[in-house]
Motif scaffolding. Structure first.
Motif, PDB file in Angstrom:
ATOM      1  N   PRO B  19      30.890  11.899  31.684  1.00 19.06           N
ATOM      2  CA  PRO B  19      32.540  10.911  31.929  1.00 19.06           C
ATOM      3  C   PRO B  19      32.758  10.802  30.146  1.00 19.06           C
ATOM      4  CG  PRO B  19      31.001   9.679  32.675  1.00 19.06           C
ATOM      5  CD  PRO B  19      30.147  10.561  32.432  1.00 19.06           C
ATOM      6  N   ILE B  20      31.794  10.709  28.958  1.00 18.05           N
ATOM      7  CA  ILE B  20      31.759  10.944  28.235  1.00 18.05           C
ATOM      8  C   ILE B  20      33.068  11.208  27.026  1.00 18.05           C
ATOM      9  CG2 ILE B  20      31.209  10.721  26.088  1.00 18.05           C
ATOM     10  CD1 ILE B  20      29.847   8.256  27.402  1.00 18.05           C
ATOM     11  N   ARG B  21      33.275  12.553  27.627  1.00 18.78           N
ATOM     12  CA  ARG B  21      34.419  13.283  27.034  1.00 18.78           C
ATOM     13  C   ARG B  21      35.216  12.994  27.506  1.00 18.78           C
ATOM     14  NH1 ARG B  21      35.926  18.145  24.629  1.00 18.78           N
ATOM     15  NH2 ARG B  21      38.190  18.198  24.747  1.00 18.78           N
ATOM     16  N   LYS B  22      35.716  12.466  28.822  1.00 17.73           N
ATOM     17  CA  LYS B  22      37.451  12.559  29.162  1.00 17.73           C
ATOM     18  C   LYS B  22      36.906  10.419  28.676  1.00 17.73           C
ATOM     19  CE  LYS B  22      37.889  14.361  33.441  1.00 17.73           C
ATOM     20  NZ  LYS B  22      37.332  14.012  34.992  1.00 17.73           N
ATOM     21  N   GLU B  23      35.954   9.601  28.018  1.00 19.30           N
ATOM     22  CA  GLU B  23      36.021   8.924  28.361  1.00 19.30           C
ATOM     23  C   GLU B  23      37.056   8.731  26.116  1.00 19.30           C
ATOM     24  OE1 GLU B  23      33.465   5.375  28.854  1.00 19.30           O
ATOM     25  OE2 GLU B  23      32.543   6.748  30.434  1.00 19.30           O
ATOM     26  N   VAL B  24      36.321   9.395  25.969  1.00 22.41           N
ATOM     27  CA  VAL B  24      36.860   9.782  24.416  1.00 22.41           C
ATOM     28  C   VAL B  24      38.372  10.306  24.459  1.00 22.41           C
ATOM     29  CG1 VAL B  24      36.471  10.953  22.373  1.00 22.41           C
ATOM     30  CG2 VAL B  24      34.144   9.980  23.440  1.00 22.41           C
ATOM     31  N   ASP B  25      38.535  11.320  25.326  1.00 19.01           N
ATOM     32  CA  ASP B  25      39.962  11.466  25.117  1.00 19.01           C
ATOM     33  C   ASP B  25      40.627  10.639  25.343  1.00 19.01           C
ATOM     34  OD1 ASP B  25      39.344  13.875  24.980  1.00 19.01           O
ATOM     35  OD2 ASP B  25      39.269  14.318  26.718  1.00 19.01           O
ATOM     36  N   GLY B  26      40.292   9.746  26.161  1.00 21.00           N
ATOM     37  CA  GLY B  26      40.957   8.320  26.873  1.00 21.00           C
ATOM     38  C   GLY B  26      41.487   7.362  25.396  1.00 21.00           C
ATOM     39  N   ALA B  27      40.014   6.738  24.664  1.00 19.80           N
ATOM     40  CA  ALA B  27      40.790   5.769  23.673  1.00 19.80           C
ATOM     41  C   ALA B  27      41.355   6.794  22.683  1.00 19.80           C
ATOM     42  CB  ALA B  27      38.604   6.039  22.982  1.00 19.80           C
ATOM     43  N   LEU B  28      41.251   7.613  22.187  1.00 23.46           N
ATOM     44  CA  LEU B  28      41.910   8.397  21.469  1.00 23.46           C
ATOM     45  C   LEU B  28      43.698   8.186  21.556  1.00 23.46           C
ATOM     46  CD1 LEU B  28      40.508  11.751  20.089  1.00 23.46           C
ATOM     47  CD2 LEU B  28      40.707   9.356  18.850  1.00 23.46           C
ATOM     48  N   LEU B  29      44.173   8.350  23.050  1.00 24.25           N
ATOM     49  CA  LEU B  29      44.875   8.513  23.424  1.00 24.25           C
ATOM     50  C   LEU B  29      45.690   6.511  23.760  1.00 24.25           C
ATOM     51  CD1 LEU B  29      46.346  10.551  24.663  1.00 24.25           C
ATOM     52  CD2 LEU B  29      45.828  10.181  26.807  1.00 24.25           C
ATOM     53  N   GLU B  45      62.615   8.258  12.606  1.00 24.29           N
ATOM     54  CA  GLU B  45      62.676   9.559  12.166  1.00 24.29           C
ATOM     55  C   GLU B  45      61.048  10.385  12.216  1.00 24.29           C
ATOM     56  OE1 GLU B  45      66.198  11.010  10.193  1.00 24.29           O
ATOM     57  OE2 GLU B  45      65.376   9.057   9.382  1.00 24.29           O
ATOM     58  N   LEU B  46      60.286   9.586  12.723  1.00 21.15           N
ATOM     59  CA  LEU B  46      58.448   9.212  12.568  1.00 21.15           C
ATOM     60  C   LEU B  46      58.277  10.160  13.846  1.00 21.15           C
ATOM     61  CD1 LEU B  46      57.880   6.011  10.302  1.00 21.15           C
ATOM     62  CD2 LEU B  46      57.499   8.468   9.599  1.00 21.15           C
ATOM     63  N   ALA B  47      59.345   9.954  14.765  1.00 18.92           N
ATOM     64  CA  ALA B  47      58.542  10.949  16.051  1.00 18.92           C
ATOM     65  C   ALA B  47      57.699  12.618  15.763  1.00 18.92           C
ATOM     66  CB  ALA B  47      59.771  11.031  17.365  1.00 18.92           C
ATOM     67  N   PRO B  48      58.407  12.855  15.058  1.00 16.43           N
ATOM     68  CA  PRO B  48      57.868  14.704  14.976  1.00 16.43           C
ATOM     69  C   PRO B  48      56.581  14.077  14.314  1.00 16.43           C
ATOM     70  CG  PRO B  48      60.095  14.337  13.975  1.00 16.43           C
ATOM     71  CD  PRO B  48      59.852  12.973  14.351  1.00 16.43           C
ATOM     72  N   LEU B  49      56.318  13.392  13.251  1.00 18.75           N
ATOM     73  CA  LEU B  49      54.553  12.601  12.901  1.00 18.75           C
ATOM     74  C   LEU B  49      54.067  12.655  14.691  1.00 18.75           C
ATOM     75  CD1 LEU B  49      55.261  10.423   9.835  1.00 18.75           C
ATOM     76  CD2 LEU B  49      55.451  12.755  10.132  1.00 18.75           C
ATOM     77  N   MET B  50      54.043  11.843  15.226  1.00 20.70           N
ATOM     78  CA  MET B  50      53.320  11.262  16.403  1.00 20.70           C
ATOM     79  C   MET B  50      52.923  12.387  17.268  1.00 20.70           C
ATOM     80  SD  MET B  50      52.955   7.563  15.465  1.00 20.70           S
ATOM     81  CE  MET B  50      51.933   7.830  17.398  1.00 20.70           C
ATOM     82  N   ALA B  51      54.214  13.152  17.606  1.00 20.09           N
ATOM     83  CA  ALA B  51      54.215  14.343  18.337  1.00 20.09           C
ATOM     84  C   ALA B  51      53.287  15.682  17.637  1.00 20.09           C
ATOM     85  CB  ALA B  51      55.553  15.385  18.416  1.00 20.09           C
ATOM     86  N   ALA B  52      53.309  15.954  16.173  1.00 23.40           N
ATOM     87  CA  ALA B  52      52.229  16.590  15.119  1.00 23.40           C
ATOM     88  C   ALA B  52      50.987  15.857  15.608  1.00 23.40           C
ATOM     89  CB  ALA B  52      52.186  16.979  14.609  1.00 23.40           C
ATOM     90  N   LEU B  53      50.664  14.525  15.925  1.00 19.38           N
ATOM     91  CA  LEU B  53      49.414  14.211  15.957  1.00 19.38           C
ATOM     92  C   LEU B  53      48.852  14.327  17.557  1.00 19.38           C
ATOM     93  CD1 LEU B  53      49.130  11.105  13.644  1.00 19.38           C
ATOM     94  CD2 LEU B  53      47.621  13.692  13.466  1.00 19.38           C
ATOM     95  N   ASP B  54      49.384  14.431  18.067  1.00 18.07           N
ATOM     96  CA  ASP B  54      49.370  14.273  19.109  1.00 18.07           C
ATOM     97  C   ASP B  54      48.969  15.513  19.902  1.00 18.07           C
ATOM     98  OD1 ASP B  54      50.280  11.331  20.063  1.00 18.07           O
ATOM     99  OD2 ASP B  54      52.414  12.503  20.953  1.00 18.07           O
ATOM    100  N   ALA B  55      49.516  16.474  19.544  1.00 17.36           N
ATOM    101  CA  ALA B  55      49.077  17.891  19.847  1.00 17.36           C
ATOM    102  C   ALA B  55      47.641  18.865  18.842  1.00 17.36           C
ATOM    103  CB  ALA B  55      50.287  18.622  19.202  1.00 17.36           C
ATOM    104  N   LEU B  56      47.432  17.548  17.706  1.00 14.97           N
ATOM    105  CA  LEU B  56      46.220  18.169  17.704  1.00 14.97           C
ATOM    106  C   LEU B  56      45.233  17.536  17.967  1.00 14.97           C
ATOM    107  CD1 LEU B  56      44.778  19.652  14.976  1.00 14.97           C
ATOM    108  CD2 LEU B  56      45.102  17.302  13.431  1.00 14.97           C
TER     109      LEU B  56
END
Lengths: 375, 375
Positions: B19-29, B45-56
């Protein structure tokens, strides 16, 4: 302790007779000295990084530490706390916490200079130019420019990491740091976002007064003055009404500070600013001063300004021509009027703020020094 | 919990049924979700920064969090601590602290890609290319490349600041964080210095096996494996002999991990690595693999390799030619032998380490996954 207007406005920022500036210098020196053996243990080839940081950190107005310290005092921390309760070195702690803001600022300056391709900083070559020059002097085969920029990115990262480290290891207890950390975290996010918005407006070629002011609020006013004050107040455990008063004082003063910066970036004396004359014009910065000028310019004046703004080859006669336009249109006078108005707003809030008299006097002196400076 | 070799080696790193991988994903999210309103309150206008970080942040092997978590378990923290003492959420705390390493890594990747002028990362355009493309798509008048690079520098700074914020607000108590912070601070300094040394050797065109290995030690082995293990162990309050054993396991494994990276950077399948074939050759990386090849090359082979290494226009036939040289000289075989030897060293230390059996099994599986991976 007196807060006379210092002989060189801006340099001492009202701290000429205060031990705080020297203590901040000492804290920075001690922190970097603790890092030095760690780096040299990795490799003695890291010595040039340390030398470059030493040179950068030796300069600077220590503005943010000063506001942080006086935010602490404004929230009621007194000199008698110097020894603090057993196990907590309060005075040393606030000095370290305040000094950590200089490392954050060093990171921002190093990275800003890469982003703006600036050649100079604090009267010296900018960090990326310094390492580009090292590369050339050594005759290494790879590309010098990429090496300089890469090194500057890494050094900025190092300063950013170290600012957090210095804050967390300042010596204040966890309860104080927990309150301060909330401010610190928000401040870092705000300044980085403000910097992005600044770059966005620059690349779009926008120059409206209201959008330029929004950038000033987040990139400068909050980062330089309001948040350092809040940080000090939070570390001291200040009441909400103190923080609110510090916002009422800090945000307009921070805007006035940045507007002074805009004026100095065009009209400043290179011998005092450490930057070439008209450097902001050459870099094409879309400042409030430029926006005020464009609002007032004739079509011919606007066209001339837009044509030369951001021209890297702008020479001294070119700078003089643009200075003339900024003066003739009334842009400069409008900017000076805004500086006076925002400074007045800050001073009025300060006069009524629920803070000790010594803090009020110091913050008044800082307001004068921050907006009447020549560097 | 089982640690079978996952179907896609490397992707799950032995955590496929954990479960750790999923928990790490969840914590980051969850962390990024808490930041989002702060950013959008500054400007939409900062929305593109957030979208780019989400993708990375959606991608990544979560390698460092896995080692951090298993360092924690190796030092004796047990699943029964899941609820922890009153007021301290131990399990949530270690997951957050471990996940914060992904933000540090995101910062390093974003900045590395600027420094190396890399076009792709995790199968997507690199951050600076992404914002360069946004700039072009919007038709903004300023220079697109500078905008892309500037944005990437700022986003890397933001991730670096956020990694510290996420660590400090992980939920573990100050005594644990104080111990962990010492590791965290050292790790950041080491990786940034290692990156400088890497760049220094690249620009000097040096390619000796011993100097390349020193870079690998600081830039990769300590940063990717040893320090995350130490961080977890320090947070758990592990004994010095546990940390020593984790060094004996982590450093050789980290070197093996990086040598696998070197091999994948030349011979990896683009469909699996998310990078173009032979990308390291095009970037001219002075890897241990290259050094081993040059040691064994005839003058003609060495000249051919040196001539094409770092050629941005290196095409597929060029990559094939260099791959042939690296294979024919025995450089590849020597590198594979080193990987096997270092992995064996790590496994031997682990076999004798004073750690719980469940941690030993997990770390054994991670050793296989980290060195036998294809991405």
């Amino acid at each position: 302790m007196t807060y006379e207007r210092p002989p060189t406005p801006g340099y001492d920022l009202g701290m000429s007779s205060s031990p705080i500036r020297k203590e901040v210098d000492g804290a920075l020196l001690a922190f970097v000295a603790r890092q030095r053996p760690n780096l040299l243990a990795i490799s003695d080839e890291l010595a040039p990084l340390m030398a470059a940081l030493d040179a950068l950190l030796a300069e600077g107005k220590r503005l943010r530490p000063a506001f942080c310290y006086w935010g602490w005092r404004a929230a009621g921390a007194v000199e008698e706390d110097l020894d603090g309760p057993p196990g907590e070195r309060l005075h040393e702690g606030i000095v370290n916490a305040a000094a950590s803001l200089e490392l954050l600022q060093a990171s921002a300056l190093i990275h800003d200079d890469v982003m703006d391709s600036s050649d100079t900083r604090r009267g010296q070559p900018s960090m990326h130019r310094r390492f580009e020059a090292l590369h050339r002097a050594q005759g290494w085969p790879g590309p010098a420019r990429a090496f300089g920029e890469g090194t500057a990115i890494l050094l900025g990262d190092l300063c950013l990491a170290w600012s957090g480290e210095m804050f967390e290891t300042c010596g204040l207890d966890e309860e104080r740091r927990r309150r301060g950390r909330a401010v610190y975290d928000l401040m870092r996010t705000e300044v980085m976002c403000g910097q992005y918005l600044d770059m966005l407006e620059g690349t779009r070629g926008e120059a409206a007064v209201d959008t330029a002011l929004r950038v000033v609020e987040f990139k400068s006013a909050k980062y330089t003055i309001e948040r350092p004050l809040h940080l000090g107040a939070a570390l001291a455990g200040g009441a909400p009404e103190v923080s609110a008063a510090l916002t009422g004082y800090g945000v307009p003063l921070g805007i006035a500070f940045q507007l002074r910066d805009d004026v100095l970036g065009v009209f400043g004396d290179p011998a005092e600013t450490g930057k070439p004359a008209g450097d902001d014009l050459r870099e094409g910065k879309r400042t409030v001063l430029v926006a005020l000028t464009l609002e007032r310019a004739t079509p011919a004046q606007a066209a001339a300004l837009q044509r030369r703004l951001g021209d890297p080859g702008l020479d001294r006669p070119g700078v003089d021509e643009l200075r003339q336009i900024i003066t003739d249109t009334g842009g400069l006078a409008a900017c000076e009027a805004m500086i006076a108005r925002y400074t007045g707003d800050a001073e009025r809030v300060l006069a009524a703020a629920p803070v000790p008299e010594e803090a009020r006097a110091a913050l008044n002196a800082l307001a004068v020094a921050a907006t009447a400076r020549r560097t």
